[in-house]
Design a protein around this motif. Structure first.
Motif, short mmCIF file in Angstrom:
data_model
loop_
_atom_site.label_atom_id
_atom_site.label_comp_id
_atom_site.label_asym_id
_atom_site.label_seq_id
_atom_site.Cartn_x
_atom_site.Cartn_y
_atom_site.Cartn_z
N ILE A 1 0.83 -1.21 0.00
CA ILE A 1 0.00 0.00 0.00
C ILE A 1 0.87 1.26 0.00
O ILE A 1 0.58 2.23 -0.71
CB ILE A 1 -0.96 -0.01 1.21
CG1 ILE A 1 -1.98 -1.13 1.05
CG2 ILE A 1 -1.67 1.34 1.35
CD1 ILE A 1 -2.90 -1.30 2.24
N TRP A 2 1.96 1.24 0.77
CA TRP A 2 2.84 2.41 0.81
C TRP A 2 3.50 2.66 -0.54
O TRP A 2 3.62 3.80 -0.97
CB TRP A 2 3.92 2.23 1.89
CG TRP A 2 4.84 3.40 1.96
CD1 TRP A 2 4.62 4.62 2.55
CD2 TRP A 2 6.15 3.49 1.37
NE1 TRP A 2 5.70 5.45 2.38
CE2 TRP A 2 6.64 4.79 1.65
CE3 TRP A 2 6.94 2.60 0.64
CZ2 TRP A 2 7.91 5.21 1.23
CZ3 TRP A 2 8.19 3.01 0.21
CH2 TRP A 2 8.67 4.31 0.51
N VAL A 3 3.92 1.60 -1.21
CA VAL A 3 4.53 1.75 -2.54
C VAL A 3 3.52 2.34 -3.51
O VAL A 3 3.85 3.25 -4.30
CB VAL A 3 5.06 0.39 -3.06
CG1 VAL A 3 5.42 0.49 -4.54
CG2 VAL A 3 6.27 -0.05 -2.25
N LEU A 4 2.28 1.87 -3.48
CA LEU A 4 1.24 2.42 -4.35
C LEU A 4 0.98 3.88 -4.01
O LEU A 4 0.81 4.72 -4.91
CB LEU A 4 -0.05 1.60 -4.20
CG LEU A 4 -0.02 0.17 -4.76
CD1 LEU A 4 -1.31 -0.56 -4.41
CD2 LEU A 4 0.19 0.19 -6.27
N PHE A 5 0.94 4.20 -2.73
CA PHE A 5 0.74 5.58 -2.29
C PHE A 5 1.88 6.47 -2.77
O PHE A 5 1.66 7.58 -3.26
CB PHE A 5 0.65 5.61 -0.76
CG PHE A 5 0.60 6.99 -0.16
CD1 PHE A 5 -0.57 7.72 -0.17
CD2 PHE A 5 1.74 7.54 0.41
CE1 PHE A 5 -0.62 8.99 0.40
CE2 PHE A 5 1.70 8.81 0.98
CZ PHE A 5 0.52 9.53 0.97
N THR A 6 3.11 5.98 -2.65
CA THR A 6 4.28 6.75 -3.07
C THR A 6 4.28 7.00 -4.57
O THR A 6 4.60 8.10 -5.03
CB THR A 6 5.57 6.01 -2.66
OG1 THR A 6 5.58 5.83 -1.23
CG2 THR A 6 6.81 6.79 -3.07
#
Length: 242
Positions: free
Chosen positions: A226-231
């Motif tokens: 999720i963090w990678v997608l957010f970034t």
């Protein structure tokens, strides 16, 4: 949980709040990031969408946490931290908007009532400070209840601030939108969330129902994805042509 909780208010404020209002008035977004939203129809309704969405999200998470009978501690923590990050953001932002004379709330007042005078600015700043103080009290009580003792609550609170602040800061640092976007992101989550870092221990106030945290092997993986997608999206900034 802290990383997911810190990401949530940014998505709610910029993407859902501003985004839905922009579409509702017939516009379309041109820039969406961790702290910026540009719409082809910059009306007061669009400006109000972000703060309103975060306030509502914080309230929903608070109600859900209080009504859950036998919740998992991780879910309780996520709900408590979303309320904290969302309400700290909006409470602190109200004060900042009146001091710096810019931002969603300032734009909303300026377009509807005219530029806020000294009296209105003081009232809005006091309202923001009140929300900020309430948020700190609610968060302190929630973390003591979830952790079961003040020592663990203090450790969870500080580590949550650090993880959440680093997550959004690193994400925003890759954006081509410049230092203002990065600074506003750090202010919204890191600076506004400082009560988490200075969580005051209060002996004897821990809940007897506090439950120790249990590990979930899939949670770190899900958080990372999720963090990678957010970034890659809001962190970098989603840019559309006009």
């Amino acid at each position: 949980m802290a990383v997911l909780a810190a990401i949530t208010p940014s998505v709610v404020h910029e993407f859902i709040g501003h985004g839905s209002m922009c579409l509702a008035v017939g516009g379309h977004p041109t820039v969406v990031s961790t702290s910026m939203f540009w719409c082809t129809v910059p009306t007061p309704v669009v400006a109000a969408g972000g703060p309103a969405a975060n306030l509502l999200a914080g309230l929903i998470c608070l109600v859900l946490r209080l009504r859950l009978r036998t919740p998992a501690p991780a879910l309780q923590l996520y709900l408590a931290l979303v309320t904290a990050f969302a309400w700290f953001w909006e409470g602190g932002y109200a004060i900042q908007a009146m001091l710096l004379r810019r931002g969603d709330l300032y734009d909303l007042l300026a377009h509807t009532l005219g530029p806020p005078g000294i009296g209105m600015s003081i009232l809005v700043a006091l309202a923001g400070a009140t929300l900020y103080i309430i948020s700190a009290a609610v968060t302190r009580t929630a973390l003591l209840s979830i952790a079961g003792n003040a020592t663990l609550a203090r450790r969870v609170s500080r580590s949550s601030w650090l993880a959440g602040t680093l997550a959004v800061t690193i994400a925003a640092s890759i954006s081509p939108l410049g230092p203002t976007n990065l600074l506003d992101t750090v202010l919204a989550i890191g600076l506004a969330g400082l009560p988490l870092l200075v969580f005051p221990p209060r002996r004897g106030t821990a809940s007897a129902t506090g439950t120790p945290f249990t590990g979930n092997a899939m949670l770190p993986v899900l958080t990372a994805v999720i963090w990678v997608l957010f970034t890659a999206t809001l962190g970098h900034g989603i840019l559309w042509g006009n």
